[in-house]
Design a protein around this motif. Structure first.
Motif, short mmCIF file in Angstrom:
data_model
loop_
_atom_site.label_atom_id
_atom_site.label_comp_id
_atom_site.label_asym_id
_atom_site.label_seq_id
_atom_site.Cartn_x
_atom_site.Cartn_y
_atom_site.Cartn_z
N HIS A 19 -19.29 29.31 -9.21
CA HIS A 19 -19.60 28.81 -10.55
C HIS A 19 -20.07 29.89 -11.51
N LYS A 20 -20.33 31.10 -11.00
CA LYS A 20 -20.75 32.21 -11.86
C LYS A 20 -19.61 33.17 -12.18
N LYS A 51 -16.21 31.09 -19.33
CA LYS A 51 -16.62 29.70 -19.08
C LYS A 51 -15.40 28.79 -19.00
N GLN A 52 -14.46 28.97 -19.92
CA GLN A 52 -13.23 28.16 -19.90
C GLN A 52 -12.45 28.41 -18.62
N SER A 61 -17.43 32.79 -23.59
CA SER A 61 -16.72 31.50 -23.70
C SER A 61 -15.40 31.52 -22.94
N GLU A 81 -14.22 26.60 -15.71
CA GLU A 81 -14.02 25.16 -15.81
C GLU A 81 -12.59 24.76 -15.43
N MET A 141 -23.00 32.90 -21.08
CA MET A 141 -21.72 33.22 -20.49
C MET A 141 -20.65 33.32 -21.58
#
Length: 370
Positions: free
Chosen positions: A52-53, A35-36, A32, A39, A30
């Protein structure tokens, strides 16, 4: 023909061999930044509400996460936006569990300013520069923030009201799909003589310096806070309503002395659709002589089912105090309203309720919020 058939069999054989020995194709890692973003959204809006994807957020919920003063990250019909944009610091460091970097990682589509004083807008330029969020506010807000960004940063502005709009001006905005937005120009809090015709007990709060000892300020941040406080500009105050289906969220980051300075606002606010949830400022200059009269007048006009107090946390002692020290005074003020028009109070206080999406998650299909 036989040679072609033989060649086909040989090639097929090697293909099967390669297929049986080749390693499985690895999933592409994924990105970055993505991803950040995921999150950050899970932190601010709850893992159960975020894909979550992809980072997409459920559209059947309106979710708010408070990060100090009247600043909120909000998910509205799946759109991520910020309501004001400053993480309190300067008199302390780390009291609020987030940062301007993390707010930019949310990838907000828009940043709504209620007004441009530092405790509402000091991080706006940085967040917009890093995230590309649109700025929504008065033309004066736009000019002010544009003056803070680097030359190569393009600030996309949406003017919520026309330039030099009069108090009470109302505008409709429709740039977020599925969300009807109403902006109203209103007034900032101000100190007025005691109103003997509508007396509310003056509110003098108890100073709480404990957090500053536990979270000592960094000199660099204190210097920046001082500079911001001395150079900021209000640029006009705005109240916003966000309507999704039948659900109506109203947010105002200041409550002004309507009675003395803008009595016409009572009718303007009263003509708006009744709020299901109002998130409204309660701390203000007028509390020292007229207590929480002004916030109560906003509530009277907007008639929310649920009221969430804001702008009442301990970010600048000794002027400020912990939110919990406002609760008794607010409950007393709300008791002055007729019971049939008294909203349910969903009280939040610092630091326990910072970035706690479970405190302010509302289903747009549920008509019984408590």
């Amino acid at each position: 023909m036989r040679r072609k058939l033989l060649l086909f069999i040989i090639l097929g054989f090697f293909a099967l061999q390669l297929g049986s020995t080749a390693s499985p194709v690895e999933a592409k890692p994924m990105d970055s930044d993505k991803k950040q973003m995921i999150e950050a959204r899970e932190k601010f809006f709850g893992k159960e509400h975020v894909n979550h994807k992809t980072g997409a957020i459920r559209k059947d919920k309106v979710i708010l996460s408070w990060f100090g003063v009247s600043n909120f990250a909000a998910a509205i019909n799946g759109h991520v936006v910020l309501l004001d944009s400053w993480v309190p610091r300067g008199t302390s460091t780390g009291y609020v569990p987030t940062s301007s970097d993390e707010l930019a990682q949310l990838k907000p589509e828009a940043l709504f300013l209620g007004h441009a004083h530092f405790d509402h807008a000091a991080d706006a330029a940085e967040i917009i520069s890093k995230s590309g969020a649109k700025l929504v506010g008065t033309p004066e807000h736009c000019d002010y923030i544009k003056g803070q960004v680097e030359e190569d940063v393009d600030v996309a502005c949406i003017h919520a009201v026309p330039e030099d709009a009069e108090i009470g001006t109302t505008s409709q905005l429709s740039f977020l799909k599925g969300v009807e937005i109403t902006a109203v120009k209103h007034i900032h809090s101000d100190l007025k003589p005691n109103d003997l015709s509508d007396p509310s007990k003056p509110l003098l709060t108890v100073t709480d310096l404990s957090y500053a000892v536990e979270h000592p300020a960094k000199p660099k941040e204190f210097k920046k806070l001082l500079h911001s406080a001395l150079t900021d500009e209000e640029g006009g105050s705005l109240l916003y309503q966000f309507k999704v289906g039948k659900f109506n969220l109203t947010w105002n980051d200041s409550a002004g002395p309507i009675k003395e300075d803008a009595p016409e606002l009572t009718n303007v606010l009263g003509d708006l659709p009744k709020a299901d949830v109002q998130v409204g400022a309660i701390m203000g200059f007028n509390q020292f002589t007229n207590g929480l009269r002004d916030p109560r007048m906003y509530i009277e006009a907007l008639q929310p089912k649920v009221f969430v107090p804001t702008h009442h946390d301990n970010w600048a002692p000794p002027i400020t105090t912990k939110g919990i020290n406002y609760q008794e005074a607010l409950e007393t003020e709300l008791e002055r309203l007729p019971k049939s028009k008294r909203p349910t109070l969903r009280f939040i206080s610092d630091p326990d309720d910072y970035v706690k999406p479970e405190k302010l998650t509302f289903s747009i299909n549920d008509r019984k919020w408590k």
